[in-house]
Design a protein around this motif. Structure first.
Motif, PDB file in Angstrom:
ATOM      1  N   ALA A   1     -24.316 -39.679  23.113  1.00 14.60           N
ATOM      2  CA  ALA A   1     -24.055 -39.109  24.437  1.00 14.60           C
ATOM      3  C   ALA A   1     -23.845 -40.195  25.479  1.00 14.60           C
ATOM      4  CB  ALA A   1     -25.209 -38.200  24.845  1.00 14.60           C
ATOM      5  N   ARG A   2     -24.487 -41.351  25.297  1.00 17.25           N
ATOM      6  CA  ARG A   2     -24.327 -42.441  26.253  1.00 17.25           C
ATOM      7  C   ARG A   2     -22.916 -43.001  26.216  1.00 17.25           C
ATOM      8  NH1 ARG A   2     -29.118 -42.661  23.925  1.00 17.25           N
ATOM      9  NH2 ARG A   2     -28.465 -44.148  22.338  1.00 17.25           N
TER      10      ARG A   2
ATOM     11  N   GLU B   1     -22.984 -36.138  31.343  1.00 16.43           N
ATOM     12  CA  GLU B   1     -23.002 -36.267  29.878  1.00 16.43           C
ATOM     13  C   GLU B   1     -24.384 -36.597  29.340  1.00 16.43           C
ATOM     14  OE1 GLU B   1     -20.848 -35.632  27.684  1.00 16.43           O
ATOM     15  OE2 GLU B   1     -18.915 -35.545  28.703  1.00 16.43           O
ATOM     16  N   SER B   2     -25.186 -37.332  30.127  1.00 15.48           N
ATOM     17  CA  SER B   2     -26.519 -37.740  29.675  1.00 15.48           C
ATOM     18  C   SER B   2     -27.447 -37.762  30.879  1.00 15.48           C
ATOM     19  CB  SER B   2     -26.459 -39.134  29.024  1.00 15.48           C
ATOM     20  OG  SER B   2     -27.760 -39.628  28.776  1.00 15.48           O
TER      21      SER B   2
ATOM     22  N   SER C   1     -29.589 -40.945  31.185  1.00 11.63           N
ATOM     23  CA  SER C   1     -28.821 -42.092  31.660  1.00 11.63           C
ATOM     24  C   SER C   1     -28.505 -41.940  33.135  1.00 11.63           C
ATOM     25  CB  SER C   1     -27.522 -42.229  30.851  1.00 11.63           C
ATOM     26  OG  SER C   1     -27.792 -42.419  29.488  1.00 11.63           O
TER      27      SER C   1
ATOM     28  N   ARG D   1     -24.529 -30.829  23.643  1.00  9.65           N
ATOM     29  CA  ARG D   1     -25.404 -31.507  22.687  1.00  9.65           C
ATOM     30  C   ARG D   1     -25.603 -30.626  21.465  1.00  9.65           C
ATOM     31  NH1 ARG D   1     -31.665 -33.491  23.761  1.00  9.65           N
ATOM     32  NH2 ARG D   1     -32.123 -34.058  21.602  1.00  9.65           N
TER      33      ARG D   1
ATOM     34  N   ASP E   1     -34.032 -44.724  31.361  1.00  3.30           N
ATOM     35  CA  ASP E   1     -33.172 -44.211  30.299  1.00  3.30           C
ATOM     36  C   ASP E   1     -33.359 -45.052  29.040  1.00  3.30           C
ATOM     37  OD1 ASP E   1     -31.029 -42.539  29.277  1.00  3.30           O
ATOM     38  OD2 ASP E   1     -29.816 -44.355  29.348  1.00  3.30           O
TER      39      ASP E   1
END
Length: 530
Positions: A71-72, A141-142, A145, A194, A368
């Protein structure tokens, strides 16, 4: 003073900005410029502001996220794309339409001023637009993060006020523009959902306990404390009123508790556990010896085994227990010297790996994962010493050896997420201390995983062997050659055991073996059985 713009550009601010906005800008500037002078803070914010010029800071962070994978990697791509669009709109469109003069430098304390004064239009702030675009894009997205990047983005935006490069309205306008660009981008190109690992192992009928009668459930209240998550004790107690639930306290012996429960007039048919990976692994050991199926209610921070077993949350575990859906899964066994074996669900290791994981996980609730990994790798490697080992008869000097139950999908040195539950294999990762600058190689391998490590291994003067060596086996024998009379620590699923050896000068020996279908565990998503 800054070089003045064309007179018409200077007048735009007065024509476009309402009087109350200009007054607010003036008040905020006076408050910031009149604040107590702190040389360290002034220099730090000035350096931070310069580092974000042309989005250099954000693209470096994007590179770190990208090589971390998963995901990162998607967060890095979305964040970078948001920067490109947001920066273009702010600098090529917004400044041409609105522009306006920047604050007068004579009002800004001398130590705070930038060495090179910007001469473009003031509104909106391009730095703020890029910072907000990147942070928002990453967060879409994350979330972890994004939470790590957001404070840095806010600091960059404030730095533009602190150094006198922008008005308050410029920063707010730029940040709003950047965030809007990322959100609109998400609407046009939705974030990747996810995907939870899909359980794979033979399904078996297990006792169906609709109200929990016949279940003895151990709950670790200290695992994965989250104020936003309902108390698992209450959730399980309300859903399974017939179960016997015991909240673990410090010093409790799980084996003794289960033996006591089995000797009662109504012995349990199922052993349940609510906690993190360490608690689940300890309960699995007891369940195997007692011949009981295991019901898992994930209550930790990561819950690697539970997710792979198809139990991503407490409710999934409750549902599986009620209908009796289960699987027979592989486990590993760790034998130290001549001691009895330990059950391993995720990974067993020796060297700096246990210290690295412990260090990273203490920070991961605040930072993160990539950021926590970098800091943890620095701290651990700064004080670490290499170890000499023999792995299946082959000698090596290493930083760490990790052996996971089942092949792992992770590309890192940290094999914690199993691909399946029944592949009857061990996933072995060896972090070698080889070549020039072995600490640097070890740092890159620990923090960023196999991809970044492999990239470093391609540079000239590289070692003949990869820094991270990986292979699969059914059994692995590891001998650690002592350099002193201290114990050797082996980690297994969040726990640490020591090996003193029969004699102080003997090697510490460990054998890890895979046990196919060694545990029955409840798993959701299967047909009901009785």
């Amino acid at each position: 003073m800054s070089r003045p713009l064309h007179p018409l550009a200077s007048l735009r601010r007065f024509r476009v900005m309402p009087r109350w906005v200009r007054r607010m800008d003036a008040r905020v500037s006076r408050a910031i410029n009149g604040h107590r002078h702190l040389p360290e803070l002034d220099r730090g914010l000035a350096r931070l502001s310069r580092s974000a010029h042309r989005s250099r800071l954000w693209f470096v962070i994007a590179l770190v996220l990208y090589v971390s994978g998963g995901a990162r990697r998607r967060a890095a791509v979305r964040g970078g794309a948001s920067i490109v669009v947001g920066s273009a709109l702010a600098n090529l469109v917004g400044k041409r339409i609105f522009g306006g003069d920047r604050p007068l430098l004579k009002d800004v304390p001398l130590p705070r001023r930038l060495k090179k004064t910007p001469t473009s239009g003031s509104f909106p702030s391009g730095h703020s637009a890029s910072a907000a675009a990147f942070a928002t894009g990453v967060a879409l997205e994350s979330r972890r993060s994004g939470a790590a990047v957001a404070p840095l983005a806010a600091a960059v935006a404030y730095s533009r006020l602190h150094v006198g490069a922008h008005w308050f309205s410029d920063v707010i306008g730029g940040a709003s523009l950047g965030a809007a660009v990322a959100v609109i981008g998400q609407m046009l190109v939705p974030a990747h959902p996810r995907e939870e690992p899909q359980p794979s192992a033979p399904s078996v009928p297990l006792p169906a306990l609709p109200d929990g009668t016949g279940a003895f459930i151990l709950v670790n209240p200290s695992s994965g404390i989250d104020p936003l998550r309902p108390d698992p004790l209450e959730v399980i107690g309300e859903a399974l009123p017939g179960a016997v639930i015991h909240a673990l306290e410090e010093g409790d012996d799980l084996a003794a508790l289960v033996r006591k429960a089995l000797s009662s007039p109504a012995p349990p048919r199922v052993l349940g556990v609510c906690g993190g990976d360490g608690s689940v692994s300890a309960a699995a050991e007891v369940a195997r010896h007692a011949g009981l199926p295991l019901a898992v209610f994930p209550g930790g921070t990561f819950n690697h085994f539970a997710r792979t077993a198809g139990v991503p949350d407490v409710q999934s575990g409750i549902d599986a227990l009620r209908v009796g859906s289960g699987r027979r899964v592989d486990v590993a066994e760790l034998v130290l010297d001549d001691d009895p074996p330990f059950t391993v669900l995720n990974v067993a290791s020796v060297g700096i790996y246990p210290a690295f994981v412990a260090e990273r996980e203490t920070m991961q609730s605040r930072l993160d994962k990539p950021v926590a990994a970098v800091i943890a790798a620095f701290r651990v490697l700064a004080r670490a010493e290499t170890i000499d080992v023999t792995i299946d008869g082959r000698r090596a000097r290493v930083w760490s050896v990790a052996v996971a139950a089942g092949e792992n999908s992770s590309a890192s040195m940290v094999p914690l997420q199993r691909r399946s539950l029944d592949d009857a294999t061990l996933d072995v990762r060896v972090l070698h201390a080889i070549g020039r600058m072995p600490r640097v190689r070890g740092l890159v391998a620990l923090a960023f995983g196999q991809r970044a490590s492999a990239l470093l291994d391609t540079v000239p003067l590289r070692a003949k062997l990869a820094t991270i060596e990986s292979f699969t086996a059914e059994r692995v024998a590891i001998a650690v050659h002592r350099r002193g009379d201290g114990d050797v620590e082996f980690g297994h699923d969040g726990e640490v055991s020591t090996s003193a050896g029969p004699h102080a000068d003997d090697d510490a020996r460990a054998v890890v073996s895979i046990v196919p279908r060694g545990l029955s565990v409840y798993s959701s998503g299967l047909p009901a059985t009785s």
